[in-house]
Design an enzyme around this catalytic site. Structure first.
Site, PDB file in Angstrom:
ATOM      1  CB  CYS A  60      -5.329  -1.207  -1.754  1.00  0.00           C
ATOM      2  SG  CYS A  60      -6.629  -0.230  -0.992  1.00  0.00           S
ATOM      3  CG  ASN A  81      -0.357  -0.152   2.533  1.00  0.00           C
ATOM      4  OD1 ASN A  81       0.536  -0.967   2.745  1.00  0.00           O
ATOM      5  ND2 ASN A  81      -0.836   0.625   3.494  1.00  0.00           N
ATOM      6  CG  ASN A 127      -0.944  11.393  -1.669  1.00  0.00           C
ATOM      7  OD1 ASN A 127      -1.320  12.460  -1.214  1.00  0.00           O
ATOM      8  ND2 ASN A 127      -0.154  11.296  -2.730  1.00  0.00           N
ATOM      9  CD  GLU A 134      -5.478  -5.853  -1.036  1.00  0.00           C
ATOM     10  OE1 GLU A 134      -4.806  -4.787  -0.920  1.00  0.00           O
ATOM     11  OE2 GLU A 134      -6.330  -6.199  -0.199  1.00  0.00           O
TER      12      GLU A 134
END
Length: 160
Positions: free
Chosen positions: A73, A62, A65, A75
């Site tokens: 993320c 991940n 910001n 994934e």
């Protein structure tokens, strides 16, 4: 007339002794890459490793910001990179590992809604389920055989 629609979700639970070498390698890679996550705001470190049908493996973490929700993320980062480089190779499995920065204990986590919908997108594209593997705090591998187990009423093009 009123009709009821039900969906039953199932996760398979695997003890470490029952993991395949392939699964162990994916989980270990997700764990390793989680250490490099850019998570200065949540201190929640997530790693993901994706196995493609061509044998290639891509991993990401991940990236937060300060301008929330600009981050991404683990994934989605891993899937995006894999698909950008091998757009015709089907994702077979994705392994997810998470923990809080100052804790040794594994965090119990499943993909967020955005990640679930992203996984769904590639299942639709390749007409094949993607196995989603998550490591539990007890050290068990929780496995969903396709995103439908985590996102039963997902957003699809109903006309296709």
């Amino acid at each position: 007339m009123r009709k009821k629609i039900e969906f039953r979700s199932t996760l398979e639970v695997y003890l470490p002794k029952d993991w395949s070498e392939e699964d162990r390698n994916l989980i270990e890679l997700a764990q390793k890459i989680s250490k490099n996550a850019h998570a200065p705001y949540s201190d929640f470190l997530v790693g993901a490793a994706v196995l493609l049908d061509n044998g290639k493996v891509f991993a990401a973490n991940n990236q937060e910001n300060v301008s929330f929700p600009v981050g991404i993320c683990a994934e989605r980062a891993a899937l995006s990179y894999a698909m950008a480089n091998f757009p015709d190779s089907r994702p077979k499995k994705i392994a997810i590992f998470a923990r809080r920065r100052h804790e040794d204990r594994i965090a119990s986590v499943t993909p967020c809604g955005l990640c679930r919908q992203t996984i769904n997108e590639y299942e639709v594209k390749f007409k094949s389920p993607i196995e989603v593997m998550m490591l539990s705090p007890e050290g068990h591998l929780l496995v969903a055989n396709g995103i439908e187990q985590l996102l039963p009423f997902r957003f699809n093009d109903l006309n296709s």
